[in-house]
Design a protein around this motif. Sequence first.
Motif, short mmCIF file in Angstrom:
data_model
loop_
_atom_site.label_atom_id
_atom_site.label_comp_id
_atom_site.label_asym_id
_atom_site.label_seq_id
_atom_site.Cartn_x
_atom_site.Cartn_y
_atom_site.Cartn_z
N ARG A 140 0.85 -1.20 0.00
CA ARG A 140 0.00 0.00 0.00
C ARG A 140 0.88 1.25 0.00
O ARG A 140 0.67 2.20 -0.74
CB ARG A 140 -0.89 -0.03 1.25
N GLU A 141 1.93 1.22 0.83
CA GLU A 141 2.81 2.39 0.94
C GLU A 141 3.56 2.63 -0.37
O GLU A 141 3.74 3.77 -0.80
CB GLU A 141 3.83 2.20 2.07
N ALA A 142 4.00 1.54 -1.00
CA ALA A 142 4.73 1.68 -2.27
C ALA A 142 3.83 2.33 -3.31
O ALA A 142 4.24 3.22 -4.06
CB ALA A 142 5.20 0.32 -2.75
N LYS A 143 2.57 1.89 -3.34
CA LYS A 143 1.62 2.46 -4.31
C LYS A 143 1.40 3.95 -4.05
O LYS A 143 1.41 4.76 -4.98
CB LYS A 143 0.27 1.74 -4.24
N VAL A 183 14.52 4.65 -1.62
CA VAL A 183 13.78 4.24 -0.42
C VAL A 183 13.58 2.74 -0.46
O VAL A 183 13.06 2.20 -1.45
CB VAL A 183 12.39 4.93 -0.39
N SER A 184 14.02 2.05 0.59
CA SER A 184 13.77 0.62 0.68
C SER A 184 12.53 0.37 1.51
O SER A 184 12.43 0.86 2.64
CB SER A 184 14.97 -0.10 1.30
N ARG A 224 19.76 6.10 -0.08
CA ARG A 224 20.56 7.15 -0.73
C ARG A 224 19.73 8.42 -0.73
O ARG A 224 18.61 8.43 -1.24
CB ARG A 224 20.90 6.73 -2.17
N PRO A 225 20.27 9.52 -0.18
CA PRO A 225 19.51 10.76 -0.17
C PRO A 225 19.55 11.41 -1.54
O PRO A 225 20.50 11.23 -2.30
CB PRO A 225 20.26 11.62 0.86
N GLY A 226 18.50 12.16 -1.84
CA GLY A 226 18.46 12.88 -3.11
C GLY A 226 17.69 14.17 -2.89
O GLY A 226 17.60 14.65 -1.76
N MET A 227 17.12 14.69 -3.94
CA MET A 227 16.42 15.97 -3.79
C MET A 227 14.96 15.80 -3.40
O MET A 227 14.27 16.77 -3.12
CB MET A 227 16.56 16.81 -5.07
N LEU A 228 14.47 14.56 -3.40
CA LEU A 228 13.16 14.29 -2.81
C LEU A 228 13.45 13.99 -1.34
O LEU A 228 14.19 13.05 -1.03
CB LEU A 228 12.54 13.08 -3.52
N LEU A 229 12.89 14.78 -0.45
CA LEU A 229 13.37 14.80 0.94
C LEU A 229 12.65 13.81 1.85
O LEU A 229 11.48 13.50 1.62
CB LEU A 229 13.24 16.22 1.50
N PRO A 230 13.36 13.33 2.87
CA PRO A 230 12.80 12.34 3.80
C PRO A 230 11.45 12.77 4.37
O PRO A 230 10.53 11.96 4.43
CB PRO A 230 13.84 12.26 4.92
N GLU A 231 11.32 14.03 4.75
CA GLU A 231 10.07 14.45 5.39
C GLU A 231 8.90 14.39 4.41
O GLU A 231 7.77 14.08 4.79
CB GLU A 231 10.19 15.84 6.03
N ASP A 232 9.16 14.66 3.12
CA ASP A 232 8.09 14.61 2.12
C ASP A 232 7.66 13.16 1.87
O ASP A 232 6.48 12.88 1.66
CB ASP A 232 8.56 15.25 0.81
N ILE A 233 8.64 12.27 1.87
CA ILE A 233 8.34 10.86 1.65
C ILE A 233 7.56 10.30 2.83
O ILE A 233 6.53 9.65 2.68
CB ILE A 233 9.66 10.08 1.43
N ALA A 234 8.04 10.60 4.04
CA ALA A 234 7.38 10.11 5.26
C ALA A 234 5.95 10.64 5.35
O ALA A 234 5.03 9.91 5.74
CB ALA A 234 8.18 10.50 6.49
N ALA A 235 5.75 11.88 4.96
CA ALA A 235 4.42 12.49 5.07
C ALA A 235 3.42 11.75 4.18
O ALA A 235 2.25 11.59 4.54
CB ALA A 235 4.48 13.96 4.66
N VAL A 236 3.87 11.26 3.04
CA VAL A 236 2.96 10.58 2.11
C VAL A 236 2.68 9.14 2.54
O VAL A 236 1.54 8.69 2.54
CB VAL A 236 3.53 10.62 0.68
N CYS A 237 3.72 8.41 2.94
CA CYS A 237 3.49 6.97 3.20
C CYS A 237 3.18 6.69 4.67
O CYS A 237 2.78 5.59 5.01
CB CYS A 237 4.66 6.13 2.70
N GLY A 238 3.37 7.68 5.51
CA GLY A 238 3.05 7.50 6.92
C GLY A 238 4.00 6.56 7.65
O GLY A 238 3.72 6.11 8.74
N LEU A 239 5.13 6.24 7.04
CA LEU A 239 6.10 5.35 7.69
C LEU A 239 7.22 6.16 8.31
O LEU A 239 7.58 7.23 7.81
CB LEU A 239 6.72 4.40 6.65
N GLU A 240 7.75 5.62 9.38
CA GLU A 240 8.95 6.23 9.94
C GLU A 240 10.13 5.68 9.15
O GLU A 240 10.27 4.47 9.02
CB GLU A 240 9.06 5.82 11.40
#
Length: 351
Positions: free
Chosen positions: A77-80, A178-179, A188-204
């Motif tokens: 679900r999170e990947a989608k 993101v694994s 690997r960090p890039g220009m899509l930021l951790p906080e934006d990714i976490a906000a969408v998938c709700g995962l820590e």
Amino acid sequence: MKDFAIDQKEIERACQFLRAGQLVAFPTETVYGLGADAGNADAIGKLYKVKGRPGNHPVIVHLHELAAVENWAFLSREAKLLGETFWPGPLTLILPRKAHVSALLTGGQDTVGVRVPAHPTALALLSKFGSGVAAPSANKFGKLSPTTAAAVKEGLGEEVAMVLDGIAPDIGIESTIVSLVGEPSILRPGMLLPEDIAAVCGLELKLAYLKSEGENASEKVVKAPGTLDSHYAPERPLILVERGKLAEVLLELGQKGLACNLLAFADSKGSIEEFDQALGAKRLVSRSLFVERQARDYARGLYGNLRQLDQADAACIVVEEPESGSAWHGVRDRLRRAGHGSSLQSLFLSV
Ligand code: TXA
Ligand code: MG
């Protein structure tokens, strides 16, 4: 400006090469990729050979849309959610692989890296090809990633059947990886930021890459065989220096008779130039580039700037260290890797 309207004949020619097991380099919004048919073992073998990459380093499979990704990986679900939100875009997901996916692509792991790039030429190629294209960055293993077709040709020359040209990459450094297998992590960090990714998938998300910066040193080793300490390196030693120490380091190099090329922030320009000119004939800096303190612009120009500074004669490249906020994680990671193994001490020992 050069017109980069998509030339369908070129796209068709590129697809023919891919179908024939040849390699085609193409632009993406991050860096140029070196593409091979992800379903053709011989082509993948050729890819590793030309890249000079060890066989246990997995490569990312590129596809034109989320629905096509489902042929290669199992999406949670999170990947989608992440795919729907950020694709096409500078995000790579590491997911459980489908059974048919060749171990050659995955470094023998049960996972596969997948990405839908946001670049008109890449998308035209991928949708016309209609299947997965395995593509590492289009540079020899360990060298700087290319952000122009000319840089690809310079590095890989005749070894590639075709280099597609296109609009310049807007992001400039490789995708955020993101694994979602095991503990959710950013490898690997890039220009899509951790906080934006976490906000969408709700995962820590564990910031696995910080481990190698010496922070969270107790954390477990990252499952990305490609994320070696030394990577993305120019030919000249790259010395990363914090702002307060810049003048001191330049002077120290000068005292040993070593000139350097400099990548620094625009707000340091005045003081460095004043200091350099005060030394008269013994100028310390051969070539300098001053850039704004703006992470996206910095990333977009990074590889081109390093390439330029690497070409001008000098003992080393000195880079003013950017700040540590998450917007800069991707840039700091590439700079740290580019400078891995280089130090003033080792430079002084070599003269
Ligand atoms: O922006 C990008 O990602 C560019 C463009 C061309 O798409 N590609 C790129 O590929 O940077 P490459 O091969 O230079 O870096 C891919 C990284 C490597 O660090 C590799 O270890 C990791 O992705 N990777 C790929 N598949 C993986 C997997 N199954 N598990 C863990 N890491 C994986
Ligand atoms: Mg690479």
